[in-house]
Write an enzyme that holds these catalytic residues in place. Sequence first.
Site, mmCIF file in Angstrom:
data_model
loop_
_atom_site.group_PDB
_atom_site.id
_atom_site.type_symbol
_atom_site.label_atom_id
_atom_site.label_comp_id
_atom_site.label_asym_id
_atom_site.label_seq_id
_atom_site.Cartn_x
_atom_site.Cartn_y
_atom_site.Cartn_z
ATOM 1 N N ASN A 23 0.865 -1.182 0.000
ATOM 2 C CA ASN A 23 0.000 0.000 0.000
ATOM 3 C C ASN A 23 0.901 1.232 0.000
ATOM 4 O O ASN A 23 1.490 1.564 1.018
ATOM 5 C CB ASN A 23 -0.888 -0.050 1.258
ATOM 6 C CG ASN A 23 -1.673 1.231 1.468
ATOM 7 O OD1 ASN A 23 -1.772 2.073 0.575
ATOM 8 N ND2 ASN A 23 -2.232 1.382 2.663
ATOM 9 N N TRP A 24 0.977 1.873 -1.150
ATOM 10 C CA TRP A 24 1.889 3.021 -1.279
ATOM 11 C C TRP A 24 1.342 4.298 -0.649
ATOM 12 O O TRP A 24 2.029 5.301 -0.593
ATOM 13 C CB TRP A 24 2.201 3.278 -2.757
ATOM 14 C CG TRP A 24 3.075 2.258 -3.406
ATOM 15 C CD1 TRP A 24 3.467 1.050 -2.891
ATOM 16 C CD2 TRP A 24 3.689 2.354 -4.695
ATOM 17 N NE1 TRP A 24 4.284 0.398 -3.776
ATOM 18 C CE2 TRP A 24 4.431 1.177 -4.900
ATOM 19 C CE3 TRP A 24 3.659 3.314 -5.701
ATOM 20 C CZ2 TRP A 24 5.155 0.935 -6.069
ATOM 21 C CZ3 TRP A 24 4.374 3.078 -6.872
ATOM 22 C CH2 TRP A 24 5.118 1.903 -7.043
ATOM 23 N N LYS A 25 0.066 4.282 -0.258
ATOM 24 C CA LYS A 25 -0.574 5.484 0.313
ATOM 25 C C LYS A 25 -0.372 6.675 -0.627
ATOM 26 O O LYS A 25 -0.323 6.499 -1.841
ATOM 27 C CB LYS A 25 -0.040 5.739 1.721
ATOM 28 C CG LYS A 25 -0.080 4.470 2.584
ATOM 29 C CD LYS A 25 0.125 4.705 4.027
ATOM 30 C CE LYS A 25 0.023 3.374 4.758
ATOM 31 N NZ LYS A 25 0.073 3.503 6.197
ATOM 32 N N HIS A 61 -9.386 1.283 4.922
ATOM 33 C CA HIS A 61 -8.112 1.435 5.635
ATOM 34 C C HIS A 61 -8.318 2.395 6.807
ATOM 35 O O HIS A 61 -9.116 3.330 6.714
ATOM 36 C CB HIS A 61 -7.046 1.977 4.671
ATOM 37 C CG HIS A 61 -5.681 1.970 5.266
ATOM 38 N ND1 HIS A 61 -5.252 2.949 6.129
ATOM 39 C CD2 HIS A 61 -4.662 1.085 5.151
ATOM 40 C CE1 HIS A 61 -4.009 2.658 6.518
ATOM 41 N NE2 HIS A 61 -3.633 1.533 5.939
ATOM 42 N N GLU A 69 -6.716 4.812 7.826
ATOM 43 C CA GLU A 69 -6.536 6.238 7.500
ATOM 44 C C GLU A 69 -7.779 6.800 6.820
ATOM 45 O O GLU A 69 -8.114 7.973 7.000
ATOM 46 C CB GLU A 69 -5.273 6.412 6.627
ATOM 47 C CG GLU A 69 -4.010 6.212 7.465
ATOM 48 C CD GLU A 69 -2.836 5.602 6.714
ATOM 49 O OE1 GLU A 69 -2.838 5.596 5.475
ATOM 50 O OE2 GLU A 69 -1.905 5.110 7.397
ATOM 51 N N GLU A 101 -5.338 -4.927 10.732
ATOM 52 C CA GLU A 101 -4.331 -3.890 10.952
ATOM 53 C C GLU A 101 -4.659 -3.120 12.229
ATOM 54 O O GLU A 101 -5.453 -2.164 12.195
ATOM 55 C CB GLU A 101 -4.324 -2.913 9.773
ATOM 56 C CG GLU A 101 -4.009 -3.555 8.450
ATOM 57 C CD GLU A 101 -3.411 -2.537 7.469
ATOM 58 O OE1 GLU A 101 -2.345 -2.829 6.936
ATOM 59 O OE2 GLU A 101 -4.001 -1.467 7.274
ATOM 60 N N GLY A 113 2.494 2.247 10.790
ATOM 61 C CA GLY A 113 3.445 3.345 10.624
ATOM 62 C C GLY A 113 4.171 3.738 11.892
ATOM 63 O O GLY A 113 4.825 4.774 11.945
ATOM 64 N N SER A 126 3.454 -2.120 10.438
ATOM 65 C CA SER A 126 4.908 -2.193 10.688
ATOM 66 C C SER A 126 5.517 -3.551 10.335
ATOM 67 O O SER A 126 6.398 -4.041 11.046
ATOM 68 C CB SER A 126 5.227 -1.801 12.136
ATOM 69 O OG SER A 126 4.826 -0.461 12.376
ATOM 70 N N GLY A 175 2.831 -1.161 4.308
ATOM 71 C CA GLY A 175 2.829 0.263 3.978
ATOM 72 C C GLY A 175 4.249 0.739 3.712
ATOM 73 O O GLY A 175 4.804 0.528 2.631
ATOM 74 N N GLY A 176 4.868 1.334 4.714
ATOM 75 C CA GLY A 176 6.192 1.949 4.576
ATOM 76 C C GLY A 176 7.210 1.087 3.839
ATOM 77 O O GLY A 176 7.890 1.559 2.923
HETATM 78 P P1 PGA Z 1 2.904 0.260 7.688
HETATM 79 O O1 PGA Z 1 1.420 0.495 7.103
HETATM 80 O O2 PGA Z 1 3.434 -1.009 7.092
HETATM 81 O O3 PGA Z 1 3.678 1.463 7.256
HETATM 82 O O4 PGA Z 1 2.766 0.172 9.181
HETATM 83 C C1 PGA Z 1 0.549 -0.572 6.905
HETATM 84 C C2 PGA Z 1 -0.727 -0.089 6.272
HETATM 85 O O5 PGA Z 1 -1.127 1.061 6.527
HETATM 86 O O6 PGA Z 1 -1.378 -0.816 5.505
#
Ligand code: PGA
Length: 258
Positions: free
Chosen positions: A9-11, A94, A96, A172, A178, A219, A240-241
């Site tokens: 997930n590149w956000k 998600h 966010e 999640e 993050g 994470s 994500g990251g």
């Molecule tokens: P993260 O994000 O790996 O940076 O913790 C995961 C996600 O938001 O899907």
Amino acid sequence: MRKPLVAGNWKMYKTVAEARHLVSEMVPGLQAIEGVEKVICPPFTALLAVRALLEGTEIELGAQNLHWETSGAYTGEISPLMISELCQYVIIGHSERRTYFGEVDDTVNRKTQAAMMHGLIPIICVGESLEEYESGMTEEIVDRQIRQGLAKMDLQEKSAQQGQSPLVIAYEPVWAIGTGKAATAEGANAVIANVIRASIAELFGEEFASSTRVLYGGSVKPDNASEFFMQPDIDGALVGGASLNSSDFISITRAAAT
Ligand code: PGA
């Protein structure tokens, strides 16, 4: 029986030029990994460019959100019909989106139905906040998100038609996203087995629940990924990251294959 899946997930990162660069770096390494489904979810603006680079590979494409209507006067929104021209997957709900854009279980439900109607595989995100975690509400919150997110759906019939579960769930915990503070592998497995799969089994039957892939997200890094993948109920990761770095994303994906 459940094929592992690793999705990046590149956000809201990467311009079209940057996306091309990152995908070109990733493709050879990802292509060499067998037995894992690989999905990249760039921002909408980069979908077309990334799709062109993935042509002829087994790497699949996903969007990060969608609207539930097929078309209409919804300025700034993107419909499932539009996404289904380009992608196989779509991330829904998600944390966010829930935190910053007012998404709730009911919108997750509408989006999930719309995605499946257009042949997209939804990756539905659930998970408790830090406050809910600390007050021992994880089970209650995740159970509600699953039951309301998947309400009013005839999924058994869909899976019978398709021969596999038409959706993917990502557990999640919000406090792990993050933050560098991942859940423990055993803790995540317990929520997935005892809450997510158990609620899905109550809604749609044991067989459906055991054919539904459930990912862990929050994470996930190259040095902790294999602990998660060793757990019996964790079928992959939503990253994500670490999905913004080609060697990290490749090592996480490789860990899912072993
Ligand atoms: P993260 O994000 O790996 O940076 O913790 C995961 C996600 O938001 O899907």
